[in-house]
Design an enzyme around this catalytic site. Structure first.
Site, short mmCIF file in Angstrom:
data_model
loop_
_atom_site.label_atom_id
_atom_site.label_comp_id
_atom_site.label_asym_id
_atom_site.label_seq_id
_atom_site.Cartn_x
_atom_site.Cartn_y
_atom_site.Cartn_z
N SER A 240 1.23 -0.95 0.03
CA SER A 240 -0.19 -0.16 -0.33
C SER A 240 0.73 1.32 0.24
O SER A 240 2.10 1.34 0.30
CB SER A 240 -0.96 0.21 1.14
OG SER A 240 -0.03 0.22 2.25
N LYS A 241 -0.05 2.32 0.29
CA LYS A 241 0.57 3.48 0.09
C LYS A 241 1.66 3.81 0.67
O LYS A 241 2.75 4.30 0.87
CB LYS A 241 -0.47 4.39 -0.24
CG LYS A 241 -0.83 5.09 -1.24
CD LYS A 241 -0.02 6.45 -1.61
CE LYS A 241 0.20 6.33 -3.35
NZ LYS A 241 1.15 6.80 -3.79
N ARG A 242 1.36 3.39 2.38
CA ARG A 242 3.05 3.95 3.32
C ARG A 242 3.80 2.78 2.83
O ARG A 242 4.98 3.51 3.47
CB ARG A 242 1.99 3.67 4.69
CG ARG A 242 2.03 2.15 5.07
CD ARG A 242 0.92 1.50 5.92
NE ARG A 242 0.36 0.22 6.17
CZ ARG A 242 1.90 -0.94 6.51
NH1 ARG A 242 2.77 -0.55 6.51
NH2 ARG A 242 0.53 -2.27 5.68
N GLY A 244 5.47 3.58 0.29
CA GLY A 244 6.32 3.72 -1.04
C GLY A 244 5.01 3.92 -1.78
O GLY A 244 4.53 3.49 -1.93
N GLU A 250 4.20 6.80 -10.98
CA GLU A 250 4.78 7.31 -9.09
C GLU A 250 6.32 6.98 -9.85
O GLU A 250 7.82 7.58 -9.60
CB GLU A 250 4.33 6.67 -8.44
CG GLU A 250 3.96 7.71 -7.16
CD GLU A 250 3.64 7.29 -6.44
OE1 GLU A 250 2.66 6.44 -6.29
OE2 GLU A 250 3.52 7.20 -4.98
#
Ligand code: GLU
Length: 458
Positions: A240-242, A244, A250
């Site tokens: 997930s986003k957390r 990275g 991105e």
């Protein structure tokens, strides 16, 4: 038989690196076998699908060099065909109309939950006479799924996986509003697109049983399936986003090269001995499904950065100049571009990403602006006299790395200085930092006028 694979993303968000790896495996498998790689945009969920998400997927695939061999198939355009097959199943007796109202279904579900049973449709319209249909209720079409025996999936990665048919209820294939359900649409599309191999995330494994049942009911040959384990974060949790970056674009933003990301994703879940660096052509040569592991893989950003550094050093200088110039906003500046060209071999030795490369090259585009780090200021202070002393020689020497190298060595020897005592203050004055490529190359890249101007400024 021509091997044909497909990548079938739902355009409901970004192109996740898990999706990118699925696309890569499909691409490589097809290429390895001299087959074709197709793209299907699964946009049947009209409320959640967006044109922007589709664009992001197309851009991401394009950037990664995973261009499909045919125009994308948009699932939403095929609704009439999905309905046609549902009616063909009705005609074969392999499906039936179900007249349950939403209230009835909700009640069925509530009862199952209360009795701690899985919420399955109880088949109440399976054998009931349609003449008993209540007035004003539009029917859904359900598959008449087999009630005994097993559905067996010979998965090319997971091995043989089986489920008792009592575990699967009669799923809806066409809703009462005439729209197809997702599982049904996928089967019809995979059949019509002549897909021979479905390679996808193992979160779809349980869908396969239901999809196989539809293939069987139509008397169609099902594709071979390969369900690949998902990618997790370094801590083992779902990525997930957390953790990275997770969106492909991105990674582009953060300065990764597409070939490095592909090489990294290839090695994430697939292996060929200890080989780490496997460029595209070698990957096509070597890739097959027997090398895909069954354990979930873990995303390791440090490893990716390392690999990116390897590809960066191997990358063509002209390409890196274009990338860096764009990042520095000086794409149109011929003087700066020439400096970047001159120094690129030295610059790329030190960087792991294009972002780092652009940061290291920024002094070629813009004069350094104080305040500097204390170490840099200290070098400037210590070197003030030296800079004044060397200026006349800089005026006279030819501005080639060789001539400058000879001059610097002679200057240091004659004035009793170590080479570092000459190079570091020069670096500080020219770049505002102490880490540039070799000083002779750096001077030559900047050119005499610019060097003298920058020294004069400090
Ligand atoms: N559309 C599905 C997804 O985005 C993939 C389905 C498939 O590959 O069969 O996860």
């Amino acid at each position: 038989m021509t091997i044909r694979t497909r990548f079938a993303p739902s355009p409901t968000g970004m192109l996740h690196i898990g999706g990118a790896r699925t696309a890569l495996f499909n691409f490589l498998f097809a290429r390895h076998h001299g087959g074709e790689f197709w793209l299907r945009i699964e946009d049947t969920d009209r409320a959640r699908s967006t044109a922007e998400a589709t664009q992001v997927i197309l851009q991401g695939l394009d950037w990664l060099g995973l261009t499909p061999d045919a125009a994308p198939v948009y699932q939403s355009t095929r609704a009439a065909r999905h309905a046609e097959v549902a009616h063909a199943l009705l005609a074969r007796g392999a499906a039936y109309r179900c007249y349950c109202t939403p209230e009835e279904l909700a009640e069925m579900r509530a009862r199952a939950v209360a009795e701690h049973r899985p919420p399955r449709y109880d088949g109440r319209w399976r054998d009931r006479d349609p003449a008993e249909a209540p007035a004003g209720v539009a029917p859904a079409i359900r598959l008449r799924a087999p009630r005994d025996g097993e559905t067996v999936l010979p998965d090319l990665v997971q091995g043989e996986v089986r489920v008792a048919n009592t575990e699967l209820d009669d799923m809806i294939i066409l809703r009462s509003d005439g729209s197809p359900t997702y599982l049904h649409a996928v089967v019809v599309d995979d059949h019509d697109m002549a897909i021979t191999h479905v390679i996808r995330g193992d979160d779809h494994l349980t869908n396969s049983f239901r999809q196989l049942q539809i293939f069987h009911a139509m008397g169609w040959t099902a594709p071979a399936y390969a369900h690949i384990p998902l990618i997790h974060g370094a801590d083992g949790a779902k990525l997930s986003k957390r953790h990275g970056a997770v969106s492909v674009l991105e990674f582009r933003e953060q300065g990764f090269l597409p070939e490095a990301l592909c090489n990294y994703l290839l090695r994430l879940g697939w292996g060929h001995g200890d080989a780490e660096i496997i460029p595209r052509e070698a990957a096509i040569d070597l890739f097959d499904l027997d090398g895909v592991g069954r354990a979930a893989s873990r995303m390791d950003y440090a490893k990716l950065s390392h690999l990116n550094g390897v590809y960066l050093r191997a990358a063509d200088d002209a390409r890196l100049v274009t990338e860096v110039a764009a990042r520095l906003g000086v794409g149109d500046d011929a003087v700066v571009t020439a400096r970047l060209h001159a120094l690129m071999p030295g610059l790329k030795e030190r960087a792991k990403t294009l972002v780092e490369l652009a940061a290291a090259a920024a002094f070629l585009a813009h004069r350094p602006v104080p305040p500097y780090a204390p170490k840099v200021t200290a070098q400037l202070e210590a070197g003030r006299a030296m800079l004044a002393e060397i200026t006349p020689r800089l005026r006279e020497t030819a501005f080639t790395p060789e001539a400058l190298h000879t001059m610097l060595a002679a200057f240091a020897a004659e004035t009793g200085r170590k080479l570092g005592e000459v190079a570091q203050p020069l670096r500080a004055a020219l770049s505002g930092s102490l880490t540039t490529p070799p000083i002779d190359q750096t001077l030559a890249a900047l050119g005499r006028d610019e060097v003298l101007a920058r020294i004069a400024a400090v």
